[in-house]
Design a protein around this motif. Structure first.
Motif, PDB file in Angstrom:
ATOM      1  N   LEU A 341     -23.014   8.159 -13.599  1.00 20.07           N
ATOM      2  CA  LEU A 341     -23.738   8.332 -14.856  1.00 20.07           C
ATOM      3  C   LEU A 341     -23.074   9.349 -15.770  1.00 20.07           C
ATOM      4  N   VAL A 342     -23.091   9.073 -17.058  1.00 21.57           N
ATOM      5  CA  VAL A 342     -22.573  10.017 -18.042  1.00 21.57           C
ATOM      6  C   VAL A 342     -23.685  10.350 -19.030  1.00 21.57           C
ATOM      7  N   PRO A 343     -23.636  11.530 -19.646  1.00 25.76           N
ATOM      8  CA  PRO A 343     -24.638  11.895 -20.667  1.00 25.76           C
ATOM      9  C   PRO A 343     -24.284  11.238 -22.006  1.00 25.76           C
ATOM     10  N   GLN A 344     -24.718   9.994 -22.181  1.00 26.27           N
ATOM     11  CA  GLN A 344     -24.257   9.200 -23.318  1.00 26.27           C
ATOM     12  C   GLN A 344     -24.592   9.827 -24.666  1.00 26.27           C
ATOM     13  N   ILE A 345     -25.793  10.334 -24.809  1.00 22.51           N
ATOM     14  CA  ILE A 345     -26.180  10.950 -26.084  1.00 22.51           C
ATOM     15  C   ILE A 345     -25.235  12.088 -26.445  1.00 22.51           C
ATOM     16  N   GLU A 346     -24.981  12.980 -25.486  1.00 18.15           N
ATOM     17  CA  GLU A 346     -24.118  14.136 -25.752  1.00 18.15           C
ATOM     18  C   GLU A 346     -22.680  13.709 -26.037  1.00 18.15           C
ATOM     19  N   ILE A 347     -22.248  12.642 -25.391  1.00 18.68           N
ATOM     20  CA  ILE A 347     -20.886  12.151 -25.636  1.00 18.68           C
ATOM     21  C   ILE A 347     -20.775  11.551 -27.030  1.00 18.68           C
ATOM     22  N   LEU A 348     -21.713  10.702 -27.399  1.00 18.82           N
ATOM     23  CA  LEU A 348     -21.657  10.085 -28.729  1.00 18.82           C
ATOM     24  C   LEU A 348     -21.784  11.115 -29.848  1.00 18.82           C
ATOM     25  N   SER A 349     -22.455  12.208 -29.577  1.00 17.05           N
ATOM     26  CA  SER A 349     -22.611  13.244 -30.609  1.00 17.05           C
ATOM     27  C   SER A 349     -21.407  14.174 -30.684  1.00 17.05           C
ATOM     28  N   HIS A 350     -20.465  14.051 -29.758  1.00 18.99           N
ATOM     29  CA  HIS A 350     -19.323  14.971 -29.702  1.00 18.99           C
ATOM     30  C   HIS A 350     -18.318  14.658 -30.816  1.00 18.99           C
ATOM     31  N   LYS A 351     -17.761  15.688 -31.391  1.00 14.82           N
ATOM     32  CA  LYS A 351     -16.834  15.527 -32.519  1.00 14.82           C
ATOM     33  C   LYS A 351     -15.559  14.780 -32.139  1.00 14.82           C
ATOM     34  N   ALA A 352     -15.220  14.721 -30.851  1.00 15.65           N
ATOM     35  CA  ALA A 352     -13.984  14.064 -30.436  1.00 15.65           C
ATOM     36  C   ALA A 352     -14.104  12.541 -30.392  1.00 15.65           C
ATOM     37  N   ILE A 353     -15.339  12.011 -30.400  1.00 14.49           N
ATOM     38  CA  ILE A 353     -15.529  10.565 -30.269  1.00 14.49           C
ATOM     39  C   ILE A 353     -15.291   9.868 -31.607  1.00 14.49           C
ATOM     40  N   GLY A 354     -14.404   8.868 -31.574  1.00 11.89           N
ATOM     41  CA  GLY A 354     -14.088   8.112 -32.788  1.00 11.89           C
ATOM     42  C   GLY A 354     -14.508   6.666 -32.737  1.00 11.89           C
ATOM     43  N   GLY A 355     -14.881   6.173 -31.561  1.00  6.70           N
ATOM     44  CA  GLY A 355     -15.293   4.781 -31.429  1.00  6.70           C
ATOM     45  C   GLY A 355     -15.976   4.545 -30.103  1.00  6.70           C
ATOM     46  N   PHE A 356     -16.716   3.446 -30.010  1.00  3.74           N
ATOM     47  CA  PHE A 356     -17.561   3.173 -28.853  1.00  3.74           C
ATOM     48  C   PHE A 356     -17.448   1.697 -28.490  1.00  3.74           C
TER      49      PHE A 356
END
Length: 476
Positions: A341-356
């Protein structure tokens, strides 16, 4: 207030449903305390077959001192003869109707409403027998509800092979490539159950939809105006109150995935995660690995393994078994593969994420839109193909990818690599376009739920309605 009326909620015990309904109730409770909130829980017969996400979420509510009361219902043997999830849920909900009715009758205070998950709509009949107003909470997008409503009102069940698209009044034509799998067998128990769930919505006082007019203007208007229904048919009210998301403060700040993201440049990482039930076989995982290696882009990939149980979440993956030999070593400077499991909300909110890269479950879709992250849709089942179509054609926040639905949704390494480059390459016109659109949707979603916003207004109206409704006592 000893006689403060009660509002009862009946969720489906699956992560995308139970969590969404409780978060809705939490939002609703912020509009005053004129009623108390109770949850009726249909728990799995074996804890090992239940959803770990649901279990951990319910435990977290205790630490938050959430003022809700939870009532596990007595165990009923689950159905053993069904042809899909929809029929299973229909049979399961129907078997619990006597227990739901008994709980409502035993309520210590008058009951002002019963709120049911769409896939537990059968129990609306129990509420109506007790003269208790019922409300349906629809955790999927308004577009799918409009489509289902249109089909449920057809005079005859057309063979899906007879046409290539469905024309729902008020919506753009929906091509057959985007239909849920259950549509292809109109004689199946699951299709009939889905249509029955939809027809039962007309017995409810209102349908609450986790969406808003900025996300789905055409569908929300079609549902509100009833254009997808038979003329003259009585329609329930529609409350589009979304997005409702689980954005609570998390204990995941020290998660290794977030620490890794902290070391990456802004908007440089593509995140791959496919929901609580999205998993691939070894062959497909190795195609994904080749695509990530050849794309040259930074990536964070959550890899899970499918469970043998119908409504259970995924299990942790053995990376040595599912990935090409040497892959993690060759890509360790720019990639991270996480087998649990990953903390999806925290990952998507991270400034390093550019796409999903996502399965396009509605909760995941809204989370990406809330944080302005554009997507590559890779739908697996349910209404996810329809969601992907909406993200691409209507909202224009997605880069399309060719998926072979006849081969269990297979995507080649070459095709995934192409889509990732379109989404992530500097100078890509697709990248510029979808990021601009995603940023606009992000701002609109946040405006909708703020004080005075359209979703806020619908939630406030609903809370006032529930608070003013005269509760129905044991003598009902």
């Amino acid at each position: 207030m000893a006689n403060k009326p009660c509002v009862y909620f009946l969720p489906v015990y699956a992560a995308g449903h139970l969590i969404a309904m409780i978060e809705f109730a939490k939002r609703l409770s912020t509009f005053g305390n004129s009623f108390s909130i109770h949850f009726l829980l249909i728990l799995p017969d074996n804890p090992n077959q239940g959803s770990p996400l649901c279990s951990s979420y319910l435990q977290s509510l205790e630490a938050q001192n959430t003022p809700f009361q939870f009532h596990p219902l007595p165990f009923v043997e689950p159905p053993t003869s069904f042809d899909g999830v929809e029929e299973f849920l229909s049979l399961r909900a129907r078997s619990y109707m006597p227990h739901v009715k008994a709980e409502l009758l035993a309520s210590p205070s008058p009951v002002s409403a019963l709120v049911v998950d769409f896939f537990a709509n059968n129990v609306i009949d129990a509420a109506n027998e007790l003269n208790i107003p019922s409300y349906v909470y629809y955790t999927s997008p308004a577009t799918s509800l409009a489509l289902f409503s249109h089909l449920s009102n057809q005079e005859r069940e057309n063979d899906p092979k007879d046409f290539s698209e469905v024309c729902v009044p008020g919506l753009v034509p929906i091509p057959s490539t985007c239909w849920p799998d259950v549509f292809w067998n109109r004689k199946s128990g699951s299709y009939k159950s889905l249509m029955n769930f939809t027809r039962l919505c007309t017995k409810a006082k209102a349908v609450v939809v986790n969406s808003n007019i900025y996300l789905e203007k055409a569908a929300v208007e079609a549902l509100s105006e009833g254009t997808q229904h038979v003329p003259g048919q009585k329609l329930p009210d529609i409350y589009p109150i979304g997005p409702v998301l689980s954005l609570r403060e998390s204990k995941s700040k020290d998660h290794e995935c977030l620490k890794w993201l902290d070391r990456q440049p802004m908007k440089s990482v593509v995140f791959l995660c496919f929901g609580s039930r999205g998993a691939f076989d070894v062959s497909q995982n190795r195609e994904i690995a080749r695509a990530l290696e050849q794309s040259g882009h930074r990536f964070l990939w959550a890899v899970r393994t499918a469970s043998k149980y119908l409504l259970r979440d995924l299990t942790n993956a053995n990376l040595d078994e599912v990935l090409p030999r040497g892959f993690t070593e060759k890509t360790k400077e720019r990639g991270l593969v996480w087998p649990s499991l990953v903390p999806q909300i925290e990952i998507l909110s991270h400034k390093a994420i550019g796409g999903f890269v996502t399965h396009c479950g509605w909760n995941s879709s809204m989370e990406s839109l809330w944080f302005g992250v554009p997507v590559i849709p890779w739908p697996h089942g349910a209404e996810q193909h329809l969601n992907a179509f909406h993200l691409m054609k209507e909202l224009q926040v997605a880069v399309a990818m060719e998926i072979d639905r006849k081969n269990e949704g297979f995507v080649s390494a070459t095709e995934l690599e192409r889509a990732i480059k379109c989404l992530m390459d500097e100078g890509s016109e697709d990248r510029r376009r979808v990021r601009e659109k995603a940023e606009k949707i992000k701002l609109a979603c946040r405006k909708a739920v703020e004080v005075g916003g359209v979703s806020y207004a619908h939630m406030q109206k609903l809370a006032e309605e529930l608070g003013k409704q005269k509760g129905h006592s044991k003598s009902a």
